[in-house]
Design a protein around this motif. Structure first.
Motif, PDB file in Angstrom:
ATOM      1  N   TYR A  13       0.850  -1.181   0.000  1.00  0.00           N
ATOM      2  CA  TYR A  13       0.000   0.000   0.000  1.00  0.00           C
ATOM      3  C   TYR A  13       0.887   1.233   0.000  1.00  0.00           C
ATOM      4  O   TYR A  13       1.913   1.276   0.666  1.00  0.00           O
ATOM      5  N   GLY A  14       0.472   2.211  -0.762  1.00  0.00           N
ATOM      6  CA  GLY A  14       1.145   3.502  -0.746  1.00  0.00           C
ATOM      7  C   GLY A  14       0.145   4.587  -1.065  1.00  0.00           C
ATOM      8  O   GLY A  14      -0.947   4.320  -1.571  1.00  0.00           O
ATOM      9  N   VAL A  15       0.512   5.818  -0.739  1.00  0.00           N
ATOM     10  CA  VAL A  15      -0.333   6.966  -1.050  1.00  0.00           C
ATOM     11  C   VAL A  15       0.535   8.022  -1.711  1.00  0.00           C
ATOM     12  O   VAL A  15       1.670   8.254  -1.306  1.00  0.00           O
ATOM     13  N   GLU A  16      -0.004   8.615  -2.762  1.00  0.00           N
ATOM     14  CA  GLU A  16       0.660   9.678  -3.483  1.00  0.00           C
ATOM     15  C   GLU A  16      -0.321  10.829  -3.617  1.00  0.00           C
ATOM     16  O   GLU A  16      -1.427  10.643  -4.126  1.00  0.00           O
ATOM     17  N   VAL A  17       0.070  11.991  -3.138  1.00  0.00           N
ATOM     18  CA  VAL A  17      -0.774  13.163  -3.293  1.00  0.00           C
ATOM     19  C   VAL A  17      -0.537  13.698  -4.700  1.00  0.00           C
ATOM     20  O   VAL A  17       0.577  14.036  -5.073  1.00  0.00           O
ATOM     21  N   ILE A  18      -1.603  13.743  -5.487  1.00  0.00           N
ATOM     22  CA  ILE A  18      -1.523  14.179  -6.880  1.00  0.00           C
ATOM     23  C   ILE A  18      -1.753  15.677  -6.991  1.00  0.00           C
ATOM     24  O   ILE A  18      -1.125  16.359  -7.790  1.00  0.00           O
ATOM     25  N   ASP A  19      -2.673  16.171  -6.200  1.00  0.00           N
ATOM     26  CA  ASP A  19      -3.033  17.585  -6.253  1.00  0.00           C
ATOM     27  C   ASP A  19      -3.496  17.996  -4.863  1.00  0.00           C
ATOM     28  O   ASP A  19      -4.161  17.224  -4.177  1.00  0.00           O
ATOM     29  N   GLN A  20      -3.104  19.196  -4.459  1.00  0.00           N
ATOM     30  CA  GLN A  20      -3.508  19.679  -3.153  1.00  0.00           C
ATOM     31  C   GLN A  20      -3.700  21.183  -3.232  1.00  0.00           C
ATOM     32  O   GLN A  20      -2.879  21.875  -3.821  1.00  0.00           O
TER      33      GLN A  20
END
Length: 177
Positions: A13-20
């Protein structure tokens, strides 16, 4: 939690912030690594404003790119998700790219929008409204509670529209590119 379900089903599992932006973020919750990352959940988060002071430390970690559920849990909170909307949306070009072509164009994606609460034995703190579109091979956890709070329902509609309209930035095939 969704992150736990992804790791259990796919081994990572991983998380990547694409837009903030101010008060919102779009994140790719994926399995795999490097060029093998496959989006299992595309999530649009609208943070409840103002952020409760008890959540400010965790909130900064989340804005720095950490997983929402894992961050709140490590800070000692219990996570409670209350369903606002359950629907399907067609896979967008952004979702297809993030899923490495494992989803067909226009394929219906199971989608939920829920209010996420950070809870202690004494308090239930609303933290965010999250719209999530799920890869067809991923079955997210069930939300047993439902909420009808008007402000949260309005936020749910906004988050769902953002999810439906989300596009990757020009020339960006995946966030890691």
């Amino acid at each position: 939690m969704n992150s736990d379900a992804i790791e259990a089903a796919f081994g990572s599992y991983g998380v990547e912030v694409i837009d903030q932006g101010l008060g919102t973020r779009v994140a790719n919750l994926f399995s795999g690594r490097d060029s093998e990352k496959v989006c299992r959940t595309l999530a649009v988060t609208e943070f409840v404003q103002p952020i409760n002071p008890a959540l400010l430390g965790s909130h900064q970690e989340i804005l720095d790119g950490n997983s929402i559920g894992a961050t709140l849990r490590s800070a000692g909170f219990t996570i409670n998700k209350k369903l606002l909307i359950k629907t399907e949306i067609p896979a967008t070009a952004a979702f297809i790219a993030l899923a490495r072509g494992t989803v067909g164009e226009g394929q219906n994606l199971f989608t939920k929008v829920y209010a996420l609460y950070a809870e202690t034995p004494d308090d239930s703190l609303p933290y965010a409204v999250i719209a999530e579109a799920y890869h067809p091979a991923h079955y997210p956890p069930v939300h047993k509670e439902v909420t009808e709070i008007a402000d949260l329902k309005e936020a749910a509609q906004r988050a769902l529209k953002t999810l439906q309209r989300f596009r990757l930035k020009e020339g960006l095939k995946t966030p890691a590119a």
